[in-house]
Scaffold this motif. Structure first.
Motif, PDB file in Angstrom:
ATOM      1  N   MET A   1       0.836  -1.201   0.000  1.00 41.54           N
ATOM      2  CA  MET A   1       0.000   0.000   0.000  1.00 41.54           C
ATOM      3  C   MET A   1       0.869   1.249   0.000  1.00 41.54           C
ATOM      4  SD  MET A   1      -2.777   1.226   2.891  1.00 41.54           S
ATOM      5  CE  MET A   1      -3.542   2.834   2.796  1.00 41.54           C
ATOM      6  N   SER A   2       0.562   2.217  -0.871  1.00 39.28           N
ATOM      7  CA  SER A   2       1.309   3.463  -0.890  1.00 39.28           C
ATOM      8  C   SER A   2       0.924   4.298   0.319  1.00 39.28           C
ATOM      9  CB  SER A   2       1.023   4.230  -2.183  1.00 39.28           C
ATOM     10  OG  SER A   2      -0.354   4.524  -2.281  1.00 39.28           O
ATOM     11  N   ALA A   3       1.759   5.275   0.652  1.00 40.58           N
ATOM     12  CA  ALA A   3       1.490   6.120   1.809  1.00 40.58           C
ATOM     13  C   ALA A   3       0.165   6.843   1.631  1.00 40.58           C
ATOM     14  CB  ALA A   3       2.627   7.119   1.982  1.00 40.58           C
ATOM     15  N   PRO A   4      -0.696   6.837   2.651  1.00 43.04           N
ATOM     16  CA  PRO A   4      -2.020   7.457   2.521  1.00 43.04           C
ATOM     17  C   PRO A   4      -1.926   8.973   2.302  1.00 43.04           C
ATOM     18  CG  PRO A   4      -1.926   5.993   4.432  1.00 43.04           C
ATOM     19  CD  PRO A   4      -0.520   6.175   3.953  1.00 43.04           C
ATOM     20  N   LEU A   5      -2.750   9.465   1.408  1.00 47.04           N
ATOM     21  CA  LEU A   5      -2.881  10.907   1.199  1.00 47.04           C
ATOM     22  C   LEU A   5      -4.079  11.366   2.014  1.00 47.04           C
ATOM     23  CD1 LEU A   5      -1.945  13.452  -0.390  1.00 47.04           C
ATOM     24  CD2 LEU A   5      -3.685  12.871  -2.092  1.00 47.04           C
ATOM     25  N   VAL A   6      -3.833  12.255   2.977  1.00 50.41           N
ATOM     26  CA  VAL A   6      -4.865  12.591   3.963  1.00 50.41           C
ATOM     27  C   VAL A   6      -5.015  14.104   4.118  1.00 50.41           C
ATOM     28  CG1 VAL A   6      -5.630  12.275   6.358  1.00 50.41           C
ATOM     29  CG2 VAL A   6      -4.328  10.464   5.218  1.00 50.41           C
ATOM     30  N   PRO A  72      -9.258  16.537  -4.513  1.00 49.84           N
ATOM     31  CA  PRO A  72      -9.996  15.763  -3.525  1.00 49.84           C
ATOM     32  C   PRO A  72     -10.164  14.289  -3.881  1.00 49.84           C
ATOM     33  CG  PRO A  72     -11.023  17.890  -3.790  1.00 49.84           C
ATOM     34  CD  PRO A  72      -9.975  17.790  -4.856  1.00 49.84           C
ATOM     35  N   ASP A  73     -10.302  13.984  -5.193  1.00 46.48           N
ATOM     36  CA  ASP A  73     -10.539  12.591  -5.552  1.00 46.48           C
ATOM     37  C   ASP A  73      -9.328  11.695  -5.314  1.00 46.48           C
ATOM     38  OD1 ASP A  73      -9.191  13.932  -7.640  1.00 46.48           O
ATOM     39  OD2 ASP A  73      -9.819  12.415  -9.086  1.00 46.48           O
ATOM     40  N   GLU A  74      -8.143  12.301  -5.064  1.00 49.78           N
ATOM     41  CA  GLU A  74      -6.941  11.522  -4.774  1.00 49.78           C
ATOM     42  C   GLU A  74      -6.840  11.129  -3.302  1.00 49.78           C
ATOM     43  OE1 GLU A  74      -3.215  12.981  -6.809  1.00 49.78           O
ATOM     44  OE2 GLU A  74      -4.520  14.713  -7.216  1.00 49.78           O
ATOM     45  N   LEU A  75      -7.613  11.751  -2.464  1.00 47.52           N
ATOM     46  CA  LEU A  75      -7.504  11.524  -1.023  1.00 47.52           C
ATOM     47  C   LEU A  75      -7.847  10.081  -0.644  1.00 47.52           C
ATOM     48  CD1 LEU A  75      -9.261  14.728   0.394  1.00 47.52           C
ATOM     49  CD2 LEU A  75      -6.796  14.272   0.353  1.00 47.52           C
ATOM     50  N   ASP A  76      -7.128   9.578   0.394  1.00 43.88           N
ATOM     51  CA  ASP A  76      -7.446   8.281   0.979  1.00 43.88           C
ATOM     52  C   ASP A  76      -8.313   8.429   2.220  1.00 43.88           C
ATOM     53  OD1 ASP A  76      -5.888   6.429  -0.739  1.00 43.88           O
ATOM     54  OD2 ASP A  76      -4.195   7.613  -0.010  1.00 43.88           O
ATOM     55  N   GLY A  77      -8.436   9.644   2.712  1.00 45.67           N
ATOM     56  CA  GLY A  77      -9.259   9.854   3.892  1.00 45.67           C
ATOM     57  C   GLY A  77      -9.214  11.293   4.356  1.00 45.67           C
ATOM     58  N   ILE A  78     -10.161  11.627   5.229  1.00 42.64           N
ATOM     59  CA  ILE A  78     -10.238  12.958   5.837  1.00 42.64           C
ATOM     60  C   ILE A  78     -10.160  12.776   7.347  1.00 42.64           C
ATOM     61  CG2 ILE A  78     -11.677  14.996   6.194  1.00 42.64           C
ATOM     62  CD1 ILE A  78     -12.982  14.339   3.467  1.00 42.64           C
ATOM     63  N   ALA A  79      -9.162  13.408   7.971  1.00 36.66           N
ATOM     64  CA  ALA A  79      -9.011  13.352   9.427  1.00 36.66           C
ATOM     65  C   ALA A  79      -9.422  14.694  10.018  1.00 36.66           C
ATOM     66  CB  ALA A  79      -7.563  13.030   9.797  1.00 36.66           C
ATOM     67  N   LYS A 106     -15.341   9.989   0.774  1.00 35.74           N
ATOM     68  CA  LYS A 106     -14.064   9.633   1.379  1.00 35.74           C
ATOM     69  C   LYS A 106     -14.272   9.244   2.848  1.00 35.74           C
ATOM     70  CE  LYS A 106     -11.705  10.620  -2.302  1.00 35.74           C
ATOM     71  NZ  LYS A 106     -11.023   9.545  -3.083  1.00 35.74           N
ATOM     72  N   PRO A 107     -13.534   8.256   3.350  1.00 34.70           N
ATOM     73  CA  PRO A 107     -13.698   7.841   4.745  1.00 34.70           C
ATOM     74  C   PRO A 107     -13.285   8.950   5.717  1.00 34.70           C
ATOM     75  CG  PRO A 107     -11.815   6.741   3.742  1.00 34.70           C
ATOM     76  CD  PRO A 107     -12.539   7.425   2.641  1.00 34.70           C
ATOM     77  N   LEU A 108     -13.970   8.982   6.845  1.00 33.09           N
ATOM     78  CA  LEU A 108     -13.783  10.015   7.864  1.00 33.09           C
ATOM     79  C   LEU A 108     -13.108   9.411   9.095  1.00 33.09           C
ATOM     80  CD1 LEU A 108     -14.572  12.932   8.891  1.00 33.09           C
ATOM     81  CD2 LEU A 108     -16.644  11.867   9.803  1.00 33.09           C
ATOM     82  N   TYR A 109     -12.148  10.150   9.659  1.00 31.04           N
ATOM     83  CA  TYR A 109     -11.445   9.690  10.855  1.00 31.04           C
ATOM     84  C   TYR A 109     -11.390  10.831  11.870  1.00 31.04           C
ATOM     85  CZ  TYR A 109      -9.924   5.899   7.806  1.00 31.04           C
ATOM     86  OH  TYR A 109      -9.905   4.828   6.944  1.00 31.04           O
ATOM     87  N   GLY A 110     -12.098  10.645  12.984  1.00 34.24           N
ATOM     88  CA  GLY A 110     -12.036  11.616  14.069  1.00 34.24           C
ATOM     89  C   GLY A 110     -10.862  11.286  14.969  1.00 34.24           C
TER      90      GLY A 110
END
Length: 353
Positions: A1-6, A72-79, A106-110
């Motif tokens: 897996m490549s490094a996540p873009l967040v 935005p479409d490149e993102l792996d997630g939103i923190a 995009k997946p959400l991470y609190g």
């Protein structure tokens, strides 16, 4: 897996932060501060902070994406910071993150604001060495803690904390006593450069033998704040001019002395060979200098982010989010709420079991 873009969004207090990272590489870090709006009140006004976040967040997002050169479409997630912090301020960032999560699918991470202050060092010095046990000294406006770090996602233990005022709070209160501006940390640090740190022997909280038996790794700065206030009152009553620079230097020396001594002691007690410094007060010049001296003498590796990354920012939230994503953890629920009392042992809001 490549490094996540967040994408990371921070709005816990008086800075609106938006950062974009790829793994532990920072691509953008935009911060809009509302501190000038709080100066006349001598502290952060929650309603003012919340309104400032509303005004600043969209422009900060636009600047961050433009600087990072990603879409935005490149993102792996939103923190996003879900706690701790001011509830109204947190809600602004969380609402924005939820809207973007739904709009962009995009997946959400609190994530935890305090752990973000620890994780931000990865942007400067890379991943933590799993073979080098790590202790973190977290010093901010509202928190002063010693943390044993196994990993940043699910193995953090608080071994010491403040039992009253945090270091940052003490700085603000002492600045007010000395007639200095808000926030107190930077102005006291500046004044201390021209003062004598040995001029006045202010107390070192929770360092007496009987205190160490119960509070070996805990902190207390309320007594120090009171001691400075009484010293100033006594001098004023006697008609003497207050040597502001000497008081600032002596106060700062007391704070740095306690913080560094307890941090090194905790490293030795828990077998940590690395000490990581984080939080807004981590930008303080005397704390950084004395910690460097004492860790070197004890053979402890010191990791400290540059001062510009110590204060609240979106990049620290993004890099913690990248760590959570890389661990394979499931996203937070879309019904994620603000948790003003989120414990530092919980790095992110996991979905309900």
């Amino acid at each position: 897996m490549s490094a996540p873009l967040v994408l990371g969004i921070e709005s816990s207090c008086d800075e609106t932060g938006v950062g974009i990272v790829r793994g532990d590489q920072m691509l953008a870090n935009e911060v809009a501060s509302s501190v000038e709006q709080h100066v006349r009140f001598g502290g952060v006004v929650p309603e003012v902070a919340s309104r400032a976040h509303l005004q600043a967040i969209v422009p900060a997002l636009e600047r961050a994406f433009e600087k990072a050169g990603v879409s935005p479409d490149e993102l792996d997630g939103i923190a996003v910071t879900s706690g701790p912090g001011l509830v109204g301020a947190l809600v602004v960032g969380i609402s924005a993150a939820k809207a973007l999560s739904l709009a962009w699918n995009k997946p959400l991470y609190g994530v935890n604001h305090l752990v973000g202050h620890v994780a931000v060092d990865l942007l400067e010095h890379g991943p933590l060495d799993p073979d080098s046990p790590t202790m973190a000294l977290l010093v901010s406006g509202g928190h002063t803690s010693l943390l044993r770090i196994g990993n940043l996602v699910d193995d953090i233990e608080e071994v010491g904390t403040t039992i009253d005022d945090a270091a940052g709070e003490a700085y603000d209160k002492v600045a007010r006593v000395l007639g200095l501006a808000y926030p107190g940390g930077p102005v006291i640090d500046k004044a201390a450069q021209f003062g004598d740190p040995t001029a006045i022997r202010f107390p070192r909280g929770l360092t007496a033998k009987h205190d160490l038996e119960k509070h070996r790794f805990d902190f207390s700065f309320s007594g120090l704040k009171t001691a400075v206030s009484r010293w100033v009152e006594t001098e004023q009553a006697a008609g003497r001019e207050i040597p502001v620079n000497d008081v600032a230097a002596s106060f700062q020396e007391a704070v740095a002395d306690v913080l560094t001594a307890k941090a090194v002691d905790a490293c030795q007690r828990f077998g940590a060979t690395t000490l990581l410094l984080g939080g807004g007060v981590a930008a303080n010049s005397r704390l950084r200098g004395l910690l460097e001296e004492r860790t070197a003498a004890a053979g402890i590796i010191l990791r400290r982010p540059r001062p510009g990354l110590c204060t609240d920012n979106g990049a620290m939230i993004a890099v913690l989010g990248a760590q959570v994503i890389a661990s394979g953890a499931a996203p937070s629920p879309i019904l994620l709420g603000a948790d003003s009392g989120m414990p530092v042992s919980r790095s992110y809001e996991a979905p309900a079991a």
